[in-house]
Write a protein that holds these residues in place. Structure first.
Motif, PDB file in Angstrom:
ATOM      1  N   LYS A  49      39.819  24.209 117.413  1.00  0.00           N
ATOM      2  CA  LYS A  49      39.282  24.203 118.760  1.00  0.00           C
ATOM      3  C   LYS A  49      37.820  22.453 119.023  1.00  0.00           C
ATOM      4  N   TYR A  50      38.480  22.193 119.898  1.00  0.00           N
ATOM      5  CA  TYR A  50      36.862  21.320 119.934  1.00  0.00           C
ATOM      6  C   TYR A  50      36.792  20.176 119.254  1.00  0.00           C
ATOM      7  N   HIS A  51      37.535  19.183 119.048  1.00  0.00           N
ATOM      8  CA  HIS A  51      37.237  18.275 118.713  1.00  0.00           C
ATOM      9  C   HIS A  51      37.069  18.010 117.284  1.00  0.00           C
ATOM     10  N   SER A  52      38.245  18.950 116.123  1.00  0.00           N
ATOM     11  CA  SER A  52      39.095  18.771 115.437  1.00  0.00           C
ATOM     12  C   SER A  52      39.873  18.415 114.443  1.00  0.00           C
ATOM     13  N   TYR A  53      39.761  17.441 113.282  1.00  0.00           N
ATOM     14  CA  TYR A  53      40.665  16.828 112.978  1.00  0.00           C
ATOM     15  C   TYR A  53      41.328  16.984 111.671  1.00  0.00           C
ATOM     16  N   PRO A  54      41.399  18.389 111.270  1.00  0.00           N
ATOM     17  CA  PRO A  54      41.694  18.943 109.735  1.00  0.00           C
ATOM     18  C   PRO A  54      43.393  18.535 109.713  1.00  0.00           C
ATOM     19  N   LEU A  55      43.345  18.101 108.099  1.00  0.00           N
ATOM     20  CA  LEU A  55      45.178  18.158 107.846  1.00  0.00           C
ATOM     21  C   LEU A  55      45.261  19.275 106.708  1.00  0.00           C
ATOM     22  N   LEU A  56      46.758  19.994 107.646  1.00  0.00           N
ATOM     23  CA  LEU A  56      47.414  21.109 107.111  1.00  0.00           C
ATOM     24  C   LEU A  56      48.447  21.025 106.314  1.00  0.00           C
ATOM     25  N   GLN A  57      48.518  20.617 104.842  1.00  0.00           N
ATOM     26  CA  GLN A  57      50.072  20.432 104.095  1.00  0.00           C
ATOM     27  C   GLN A  57      50.499  22.058 103.845  1.00  0.00           C
ATOM     28  N   ARG A  58      51.989  21.596 103.483  1.00  0.00           N
ATOM     29  CA  ARG A  58      52.165  22.536 102.427  1.00  0.00           C
ATOM     30  C   ARG A  58      51.782  24.361 102.969  1.00  0.00           C
ATOM     31  N   ILE A  59      52.316  24.889 104.316  1.00  0.00           N
ATOM     32  CA  ILE A  59      51.387  26.160 104.482  1.00  0.00           C
ATOM     33  C   ILE A  59      52.762  26.668 105.223  1.00  0.00           C
ATOM     34  N   THR A  60      52.786  27.772 105.133  1.00  0.00           N
ATOM     35  CA  THR A  60      53.538  27.904 105.961  1.00  0.00           C
ATOM     36  C   THR A  60      52.561  29.654 106.475  1.00  0.00           C
ATOM     37  N   VAL A  61      52.789  29.815 108.236  1.00  0.00           N
ATOM     38  CA  VAL A  61      52.259  30.448 109.352  1.00  0.00           C
ATOM     39  C   VAL A  61      52.813  31.341 109.366  1.00  0.00           C
ATOM     40  N   ARG A  62      53.611  32.923 109.330  1.00  0.00           N
ATOM     41  CA  ARG A  62      54.469  33.512 109.188  1.00  0.00           C
ATOM     42  C   ARG A  62      53.509  35.635 109.773  1.00  0.00           C
ATOM     43  N   ASP A  63      54.550  35.974 110.910  1.00  0.00           N
ATOM     44  CA  ASP A  63      53.910  37.421 111.116  1.00  0.00           C
ATOM     45  C   ASP A  63      52.972  37.541 111.962  1.00  0.00           C
ATOM     46  N   ASN A  64      52.314  36.683 112.258  1.00  0.00           N
ATOM     47  CA  ASN A  64      51.055  36.699 112.942  1.00  0.00           C
ATOM     48  C   ASN A  64      51.256  37.513 113.946  1.00  0.00           C
ATOM     49  N   VAL A  65      49.914  37.937 114.855  1.00  0.00           N
ATOM     50  CA  VAL A  65      50.098  38.068 115.868  1.00  0.00           C
ATOM     51  C   VAL A  65      49.004  37.308 117.179  1.00  0.00           C
ATOM     52  N   ALA A  66      49.684  37.108 118.441  1.00  0.00           N
ATOM     53  CA  ALA A  66      47.884  37.113 119.161  1.00  0.00           C
ATOM     54  C   ALA A  66      48.404  37.913 120.273  1.00  0.00           C
ATOM     55  N   ASP A  67      47.257  38.193 120.953  1.00  0.00           N
ATOM     56  CA  ASP A  67      47.759  39.109 122.246  1.00  0.00           C
ATOM     57  C   ASP A  67      48.035  38.296 123.350  1.00  0.00           C
ATOM     58  N   SER A  68      47.286  36.846 123.430  1.00  0.00           N
ATOM     59  CA  SER A  68      47.388  35.814 124.418  1.00  0.00           C
ATOM     60  C   SER A  68      48.065  35.171 124.070  1.00  0.00           C
ATOM     61  N   CYS A  69      47.636  33.555 123.494  1.00  0.00           N
ATOM     62  CA  CYS A  69      48.334  32.574 123.179  1.00  0.00           C
ATOM     63  C   CYS A  69      48.726  32.523 121.998  1.00  0.00           C
ATOM     64  N   GLY A  70      49.336  31.303 121.738  1.00  0.00           N
ATOM     65  CA  GLY A  70      49.169  30.916 119.945  1.00  0.00           C
ATOM     66  C   GLY A  70      48.975  32.019 118.367  1.00  0.00           C
ATOM     67  N   GLY A  71      50.485  32.710 118.443  1.00  0.00           N
ATOM     68  CA  GLY A  71      50.915  33.438 117.597  1.00  0.00           C
ATOM     69  C   GLY A  71      50.656  33.028 116.039  1.00  0.00           C
ATOM     70  N   GLY A  72      50.951  31.736 115.947  1.00  0.00           N
ATOM     71  CA  GLY A  72      51.284  30.999 114.681  1.00  0.00           C
ATOM     72  C   GLY A  72      49.912  30.467 114.643  1.00  0.00           C
ATOM     73  N   ILE A  73      49.510  29.291 115.336  1.00  0.00           N
ATOM     74  CA  ILE A  73      48.682  28.491 115.294  1.00  0.00           C
ATOM     75  C   ILE A  73      48.353  28.148 116.689  1.00  0.00           C
ATOM     76  N   TYR A  74      46.702  28.030 116.824  1.00  0.00           N
ATOM     77  CA  TYR A  74      46.621  27.511 118.742  1.00  0.00           C
ATOM     78  C   TYR A  74      45.844  26.534 118.410  1.00  0.00           C
ATOM     79  N   LEU A  75      46.386  25.604 119.284  1.00  0.00           N
ATOM     80  CA  LEU A  75      44.841  23.772 120.117  1.00  0.00           C
ATOM     81  C   LEU A  75      44.616  23.662 120.797  1.00  0.00           C
ATOM     82  N   CYS A  76      43.015  23.298 120.614  1.00  0.00           N
ATOM     83  CA  CYS A  76      42.365  22.934 121.998  1.00  0.00           C
ATOM     84  C   CYS A  76      41.822  22.016 121.460  1.00  0.00           C
TER      85      CYS A  76
END
Length: 193
Positions: free
Chosen positions: A85-112
Motif C-alpha cells: 500500500k501507499y506509494h510502494s514500488y517493490p520488486l517480487l521475483q521467483r515467489i510463490t504465494v499459496r494457501d493464504n486467506v483474507a477475510d475480505s479482499c486479496g487472499g494472495g496479494i492486496y495492492l492499493c
C-alpha cells in the motif's frame, strides 16, 4: 539490509507471533533492502483494527526487493499473503504465494496505490472469504506490472476469483495494470469474474 537464507526456502522458515506480520517494510526501505530464500508461514493479523496489516509480508511507503520466497498459510483481513500500500514500488521475483486467506479482499496479494513489479510469480489456491480478489486485488491508484505470472485455483466470495481490479477514476485514482505472459487457470468466485 540484505537478509538471505543460506539453506533456502525448504530449510528456513519465518513464523511470527499472533497479531503481527511475518515481515514488514514500513520505514521507506528502498530496492537495496533485500529478502531472499525463506518460507513465510503462520502469520495471523485478522483482528479488527483501524489499518489492518497484511499477514505474510506487509509493505507501506517502501520499495524492497523480494526474491525466492514461499509465502503460504497466512491469514489477514486484507492481503493474506502480501499487502502492498501507499506509494510502494517493490520488486517480487521467483515467489510463490499459496494457501493464504483474507477475510475480505486479496487472499494472495492486496495492492492499493502502489506500482509493484511481479516477475516469475505463482499465486495459487488463495481465498478472499467475503469479498474480492481471491488471488490478487489491484486497488485504486495502482499501476502494477505482472510478467510471467501464474494465477491458479484461487477463489473469492464475490468478484474476481483470480484477479480483481477496482479503480476510482472520479478520484483521479484509476487502475492501469500491465500484464504480459499471465495465465489465469481454474479460479472461481460466487458472483462475477
Amino acid at each position: 539490509v540484505h537478509v538471505y537464507s543460506s539453506g533456502g526456502i525448504e530449510a528456513t522458515v519465518i513464523t511470527p507471533p499472533p497479531g503481527v506480520p511475518a515481515v514488514s517494510f514500513v520505514h521507506g526501505e528502498g530496492p537495496a533492502a533485500r529478502l531472499s530464500g525463506f518460507t513465510i508461514t503462520g502469520a495471523q493479523t485478522h483482528e479488527i483494527m483501524k489499518e489492518p496489516p497484511g499477514a505474510g509480508i506487509h509493505i507501506t511507503h517502501s520499495c524492497p526487493t523480494l526474491t525466492d520466497l514461499l509465502i503460504e498459510g497466512n491469514h489477514a483481513i486484507f492481503g493474506g499473503g502480501i499487502k502492498i500500500k501507499y506509494h510502494s514500488y517493490p520488486l517480487l521475483q521467483r515467489i510463490t504465494v499459496r494457501d493464504n486467506v483474507a477475510d475480505s479482499c486479496g487472499g494472495g496479494i492486496y495492492l492499493c496505490e502502489s506500482d509493484p513489479t511481479l516477475i516469475d510469480v505463482e499465486v495459487q489456491d488463495n481465498l478472499a472469504l467475503t469479498m474480492n480478489g481471491g488471488g490478487i486485488i489491484i486497488g485504486k491508484g495502482s499501476y502494477p506490472h505482472l510478467h510471467r505470472v501464474l494465477v491458479e485455483g484461487n477463489a473469492a466470495g464475490v468478484h474476481g476469483g483470480g484477479i480483481y481490479a477496482l479503480g476510482e477514476p472520479s478520484e483521479g485514482k484509476p487502475v492501469d495494470a500491465l500484464l504480459s505472459n499471465v495465465a489465469l487457470v481454474g479460479n472461481r468466485c460466487n458472483l462475477d469474474g
